[in-house]
Scaffold this motif. Structure first.
Motif, PDB file in Angstrom:
ATOM      1  N   GLY A 175      11.655   9.122  -3.925  1.00 24.49           N
ATOM      2  CA  GLY A 175      12.746  10.057  -2.452  1.00 24.49           C
ATOM      3  C   GLY A 175      12.352  10.707  -2.109  1.00 24.49           C
ATOM      4  O   GLY A 175      13.315  10.378  -0.932  1.00 24.49           O
ATOM      5  N   GLU A 176      12.049  11.824  -2.453  1.00 19.55           N
ATOM      6  CA  GLU A 176      12.149  11.935  -1.311  1.00 19.55           C
ATOM      7  C   GLU A 176      10.871  12.605  -0.261  1.00 19.55           C
ATOM      8  O   GLU A 176      10.444  13.267   0.483  1.00 19.55           O
ATOM      9  CB  GLU A 176      11.423  14.198  -2.351  1.00 19.55           C
ATOM     10  N   HIS A 177      10.084  12.121  -0.765  1.00 21.38           N
ATOM     11  CA  HIS A 177       9.233  11.215  -0.010  1.00 21.38           C
ATOM     12  C   HIS A 177       9.336  10.289   1.056  1.00 21.38           C
ATOM     13  O   HIS A 177       8.732  10.705   2.241  1.00 21.38           O
ATOM     14  CB  HIS A 177       7.399  11.177  -0.569  1.00 21.38           C
ATOM     15  N   VAL A 178      10.350   9.757   0.729  1.00 25.71           N
ATOM     16  CA  VAL A 178      10.949   8.822   1.301  1.00 25.71           C
ATOM     17  C   VAL A 178      11.568   9.558   2.583  1.00 25.71           C
ATOM     18  O   VAL A 178      11.363   8.803   3.798  1.00 25.71           O
ATOM     19  CB  VAL A 178      10.846   8.084   0.880  1.00 25.71           C
ATOM     20  N   ASN A 179      11.843  10.196   2.138  1.00 20.41           N
ATOM     21  CA  ASN A 179      13.088  11.092   3.095  1.00 20.41           C
ATOM     22  C   ASN A 179      12.449  11.977   4.405  1.00 20.41           C
ATOM     23  O   ASN A 179      12.652  11.695   5.303  1.00 20.41           O
ATOM     24  CB  ASN A 179      14.159  12.119   2.074  1.00 20.41           C
ATOM     25  N   ASP A 180      10.997  12.702   3.046  1.00 16.81           N
ATOM     26  CA  ASP A 180      10.127  13.511   4.513  1.00 16.81           C
ATOM     27  C   ASP A 180       9.804  12.244   4.875  1.00 16.81           C
ATOM     28  O   ASP A 180       9.151  12.707   6.397  1.00 16.81           O
ATOM     29  CB  ASP A 180       9.426  14.241   3.004  1.00 16.81           C
ATOM     30  N   CYS A 181       9.173  11.097   5.357  1.00 12.10           N
ATOM     31  CA  CYS A 181       8.696  10.831   6.028  1.00 12.10           C
ATOM     32  C   CYS A 181       9.820   9.642   7.039  1.00 12.10           C
ATOM     33  O   CYS A 181       8.923   8.507   7.238  1.00 12.10           O
ATOM     34  CB  CYS A 181       7.524   9.430   5.039  1.00 12.10           C
ATOM     35  N   TRP A 182      10.664   9.669   6.423  1.00 14.56           N
ATOM     36  CA  TRP A 182      12.232   8.731   7.474  1.00 14.56           C
ATOM     37  C   TRP A 182      11.195   7.863   8.828  1.00 14.56           C
ATOM     38  O   TRP A 182      11.278   7.116   9.017  1.00 14.56           O
ATOM     39  CB  TRP A 182      12.962   8.814   6.847  1.00 14.56           C
ATOM     40  N   PRO A 183      11.181   9.188   9.560  1.00 14.85           N
ATOM     41  CA  PRO A 183      10.604   8.449  11.149  1.00 14.85           C
ATOM     42  C   PRO A 183       9.570   7.814  11.292  1.00 14.85           C
ATOM     43  O   PRO A 183       9.331   6.458  11.552  1.00 14.85           O
ATOM     44  CB  PRO A 183      10.333   9.877  11.903  1.00 14.85           C
ATOM     45  N   GLU A 184       8.772   8.140  10.056  1.00 17.72           N
ATOM     46  CA  GLU A 184       7.533   7.167   9.832  1.00 17.72           C
ATOM     47  C   GLU A 184       7.570   5.338   9.238  1.00 17.72           C
ATOM     48  O   GLU A 184       7.073   4.939   9.392  1.00 17.72           O
ATOM     49  CB  GLU A 184       6.559   7.778   9.905  1.00 17.72           C
TER      50      GLU A 184
ATOM     51  N   GLY B 107       0.991  -1.577   0.486  1.00 16.28           N
ATOM     52  CA  GLY B 107      -0.143   0.161  -0.134  1.00 16.28           C
ATOM     53  C   GLY B 107       0.936   0.835  -0.049  1.00 16.28           C
ATOM     54  O   GLY B 107      -0.045   2.231  -0.033  1.00 16.28           O
ATOM     55  N   PHE B 108       2.367   1.430   0.029  1.00 12.84           N
ATOM     56  CA  PHE B 108       3.003   2.025  -0.294  1.00 12.84           C
ATOM     57  C   PHE B 108       3.102   3.440  -1.324  1.00 12.84           C
ATOM     58  O   PHE B 108       2.712   4.073  -1.201  1.00 12.84           O
ATOM     59  CB  PHE B 108       4.429   1.824   0.055  1.00 12.84           C
TER      60      PHE B 108
ATOM     61  N   TRP C 209       1.097   0.719   4.358  1.00 16.35           N
ATOM     62  CA  TRP C 209       2.155   0.850   4.617  1.00 16.35           C
ATOM     63  C   TRP C 209       0.977   2.359   3.953  1.00 16.35           C
ATOM     64  O   TRP C 209       1.785   3.987   3.556  1.00 16.35           O
ATOM     65  CB  TRP C 209       2.607   0.903   3.972  1.00 16.35           C
ATOM     66  N   GLY C 210      -0.463   2.510   3.895  1.00 17.18           N
ATOM     67  CA  GLY C 210      -1.261   3.694   3.045  1.00 17.18           C
ATOM     68  C   GLY C 210      -0.963   4.347   4.055  1.00 17.18           C
ATOM     69  O   GLY C 210      -1.032   5.327   3.582  1.00 17.18           O
ATOM     70  N   ARG C 211      -0.703   4.301   5.426  1.00 17.52           N
ATOM     71  CA  ARG C 211      -0.711   5.792   5.936  1.00 17.52           C
ATOM     72  C   ARG C 211       0.127   6.326   5.156  1.00 17.52           C
ATOM     73  O   ARG C 211      -0.521   7.791   5.781  1.00 17.52           O
ATOM     74  CB  ARG C 211      -0.836   5.613   8.101  1.00 17.52           C
TER      75      ARG C 211
ATOM     76  N   VAL D  41      11.045   3.875   9.144  1.00 17.93           N
ATOM     77  CA  VAL D  41      11.883   3.284   9.684  1.00 17.93           C
ATOM     78  C   VAL D  41      11.292   3.136  10.915  1.00 17.93           C
ATOM     79  O   VAL D  41      10.606   3.325  11.992  1.00 17.93           O
ATOM     80  CB  VAL D  41      13.131   3.916   9.602  1.00 17.93           C
ATOM     81  N   GLY D  42      11.425   2.007  11.891  1.00 17.28           N
ATOM     82  CA  GLY D  42      11.382   1.511  13.081  1.00 17.28           C
ATOM     83  C   GLY D  42      12.329   0.185  13.455  1.00 17.28           C
ATOM     84  O   GLY D  42      13.303  -0.123  12.431  1.00 17.28           O
ATOM     85  N   PRO D  43      12.002  -1.061  14.510  1.00 16.78           N
ATOM     86  CA  PRO D  43      13.199  -2.157  14.063  1.00 16.78           C
ATOM     87  C   PRO D  43      12.988  -3.036  12.946  1.00 16.78           C
ATOM     88  O   PRO D  43      11.979  -2.889  12.013  1.00 16.78           O
ATOM     89  CB  PRO D  43      11.292  -2.636  15.008  1.00 16.78           C
ATOM     90  N   ALA D  44      14.304  -2.831  13.115  1.00 15.33           N
ATOM     91  CA  ALA D  44      14.279  -3.498  11.802  1.00 15.33           C
ATOM     92  C   ALA D  44      12.467  -5.185  10.914  1.00 15.33           C
ATOM     93  O   ALA D  44      12.825  -4.784   9.962  1.00 15.33           O
ATOM     94  CB  ALA D  44      15.761  -4.813  11.528  1.00 15.33           C
ATOM     95  N   ASP D  45      12.317  -5.656  11.994  1.00 17.35           N
ATOM     96  CA  ASP D  45      11.486  -6.550  11.600  1.00 17.35           C
ATOM     97  C   ASP D  45       9.747  -5.944  11.507  1.00 17.35           C
ATOM     98  O   ASP D  45       8.944  -5.835  10.422  1.00 17.35           O
ATOM     99  CB  ASP D  45      10.758  -7.524  12.399  1.00 17.35           C
ATOM    100  N   ARG D  46       9.849  -4.555  11.493  1.00 15.01           N
ATOM    101  CA  ARG D  46       9.245  -3.185  10.995  1.00 15.01           C
ATOM    102  C   ARG D  46       8.837  -2.311  10.690  1.00 15.01           C
ATOM    103  O   ARG D  46       8.069  -1.202  10.376  1.00 15.01           O
ATOM    104  CB  ARG D  46       8.316  -3.227  12.526  1.00 15.01           C
ATOM    105  N   SER D  47      10.409  -2.009   9.732  1.00 15.56           N
ATOM    106  CA  SER D  47      10.391  -1.129   8.728  1.00 15.56           C
ATOM    107  C   SER D  47       9.931  -1.496   7.453  1.00 15.56           C
ATOM    108  O   SER D  47      10.017  -2.332   6.979  1.00 15.56           O
ATOM    109  CB  SER D  47      11.610  -1.085   8.805  1.00 15.56           C
ATOM    110  N   LEU D  48       9.286  -0.056   6.483  1.00 17.43           N
ATOM    111  CA  LEU D  48       9.065  -0.802   5.481  1.00 17.43           C
ATOM    112  C   LEU D  48      10.855  -1.337   4.085  1.00 17.43           C
ATOM    113  O   LEU D  48       9.830  -2.077   3.564  1.00 17.43           O
ATOM    114  CB  LEU D  48       8.958   0.632   4.291  1.00 17.43           C
TER     115      LEU D  48
END
Length: 154
Positions: free
Chosen positions: A74-83, A43-44, A146-148, A85-92
């Motif tokens: 790529g800019e969107h990924v960097n802008d949303c990076w904190p959302e 859903g990304f 990852w729709g959010r 990334v997370g624990p290794a098994d829960r990151s995009l």
């Protein structure tokens, strides 16, 4: 003499994913398509990507980040990076890699005759079935949405 180990998916030598004793190699187009399909399944992204967006998505899957974005994705990924990334098994990144690997693993199982693909008329989807178990479908682990923080082209 065939020295290829059972279970090793191979479509080229541009990208390599390894897990345990499995080594999957991909040509560029195959890997790009699998990354795009994974991002859609999560859903990304909602639709097919342009070349620059696809380049950034592949960089994210391969490198775990996009230091020099070439697209709005790529800019969107960097802008949303904190959302993202997370624990290794829960990151995009983890889930992109996991779904790319899973799709190749399933395709290899089909190629080796361990699985078949069948159309589910009720759900209008395809399912992997086990021919040696009377066509019983296999259950795939659910993936998060990852729709959010989905990327929508500008």
């Amino acid at each position: 003499m065939d020295t290829q180990r059972r279970g090793n998916y191979d479509s080229g030598e541009d990208f390599v994913l390894e897990y345990g004793e499995l080594r999957f190699t991909f040509n560029e187009r195959d890997f790009q398509e699998r990354c795009e399909q994974a991002a859609m399944k999560l859903g990304f992204v909602g639709d097919r990507l342009g070349d620059a967006e696809l380049e950034d998505l592949v960089n994210l899957a391969v490198n775990g980040e996009i230091p020099d974005p070439t697209s709005a994705l790529g800019e969107h990924v960097n802008d949303c990076w904190p959302e993202l990334v997370g624990p290794a098994d829960r990151s995009l990144v983890h889930w992109l890699r996991r779904l790319v690997f899973r799709s190749a693993w399933l395709d290899q199982r089909v190629k080796e005759g361990e699985l078949d693909v069948a159309f589910d008329v009720e759900r209008h989807t395809f399912a992997y079935i086990q021919p040696d178990r009377d066509g019983e479908p296999i259950e795939l682990a659910p993936e998060p949405s990852w729709g959010r923080v989905a990327y929508t082209p500008r």
